[in-house]
Design an enzyme around this catalytic site. Structure first.
Site, PDB file in Angstrom:
ATOM      1  N   HIS A  19      -7.127   9.132  10.142  1.00 49.28           N
ATOM      2  CA  HIS A  19      -7.851   9.835  11.033  1.00 49.28           C
ATOM      3  C   HIS A  19      -7.437  11.115  11.702  1.00 49.28           C
ATOM      4  O   HIS A  19      -6.180  11.173  11.614  1.00 49.28           O
ATOM      5  CB  HIS A  19      -8.106   8.740  11.957  1.00 49.28           C
ATOM      6  CG  HIS A  19      -9.272   9.180  13.311  1.00 49.28           C
ATOM      7  ND1 HIS A  19     -10.566   9.400  12.910  1.00 49.28           N
ATOM      8  CD2 HIS A  19      -8.849   9.284  14.554  1.00 49.28           C
ATOM      9  CE1 HIS A  19     -10.849   9.842  14.000  1.00 49.28           C
ATOM     10  NE2 HIS A  19     -10.115   9.702  14.923  1.00 49.28           N
ATOM     11  N   HIS A  75     -11.825  14.033  18.938  1.00 46.16           N
ATOM     12  CA  HIS A  75     -11.886  13.748  17.722  1.00 46.16           C
ATOM     13  C   HIS A  75     -13.325  12.896  17.469  1.00 46.16           C
ATOM     14  O   HIS A  75     -14.148  13.012  18.463  1.00 46.16           O
ATOM     15  CB  HIS A  75     -10.914  12.568  17.307  1.00 46.16           C
ATOM     16  CG  HIS A  75     -11.208  11.271  18.175  1.00 46.16           C
ATOM     17  ND1 HIS A  75     -10.662   9.939  17.676  1.00 46.16           N
ATOM     18  CD2 HIS A  75     -11.587  11.123  19.418  1.00 46.16           C
ATOM     19  CE1 HIS A  75     -10.835   9.177  18.549  1.00 46.16           C
ATOM     20  NE2 HIS A  75     -11.453   9.610  19.491  1.00 46.16           N
ATOM     21  N   CYS A  96     -13.989  12.976   9.963  1.00 45.96           N
ATOM     22  CA  CYS A  96     -13.252  13.395  11.135  1.00 45.96           C
ATOM     23  C   CYS A  96     -12.091  14.580  10.973  1.00 45.96           C
ATOM     24  O   CYS A  96     -11.833  15.398  11.647  1.00 45.96           O
ATOM     25  CB  CYS A  96     -12.308  12.252  11.765  1.00 45.96           C
ATOM     26  SG  CYS A  96     -11.393  11.400  10.507  1.00 45.96           S
TER      27      CYS A  96
END
Length: 150
Positions: free
Chosen positions: A23, A35, A117
């Site tokens: 991530h 994010h 992401c």
């Protein structure tokens, strides 16, 4: 568990290791990151706070959020990773933070292959939507581990 290779600086990209994928977030100061996360949706719903989803392509609930670094990391390891600096010219730290803050609260269309992401984080730092993870999968680097996706 926090794993700090160096204290993040404004505009740094944070790579968080979560098993078979990573991530990504943008460090914006004060121990906060911005994010792109998918909240709910289909596919890997257990990975909902990562933004990682495979399935019907349901992009509902994909938002840009500002959270404490520790909340984004949870109990995973993380590093500062600006490895594309050699390939792309990053914006100034202030501009990266400004760009990331400007997106907070927006609902964006999430797509594992074209806008996840990592795409978001790289877009904030470099102005380029690119994901090394997607490129690795596309070139066969994760074909074995992900072959069950099918």
């Amino acid at each position: 568990m926090f794993h700090v290779t160096k204290q993040p600086e404004l505009g740094d990209l944070i790579e968080i290791f979560r098993g078979i994928y990573q991530h990504w977030a943008v460090y914006v100061g004060g121990d906060f990151v911005v994010h792109f996360v998918q909240e709910g949706g289909s596919g890997f719903s257990s990975f909902s706070n990562s933004g990682f989803s495979i399935g019907s392509g349901d992009a509902k609930g994909a938002f840009v959020r500002k959270v404490k670094l520790r909340d984004a990391v949870e109990d995973n390891k993380w590093v500062v990773n600006n490895s594309l600096d050699h390939k792309y010219t990053p914006y100034s730290p202030g501009e990266i933070v400004r760009r990331a803050h400007a997106k907070v609260g927006e609902e964006l269309r999430y797509d594992l292959l074209t806008y996840n992401c990592e795409h978001f984080a790289n877009e904030m730092r470099y102005g380029v939507k690119v994901s090394s993870q997607v490129l690795t999968v596309a070139t066969g680097g994760l074909a074995g581990p992900l072959s069950w996706l099918g």
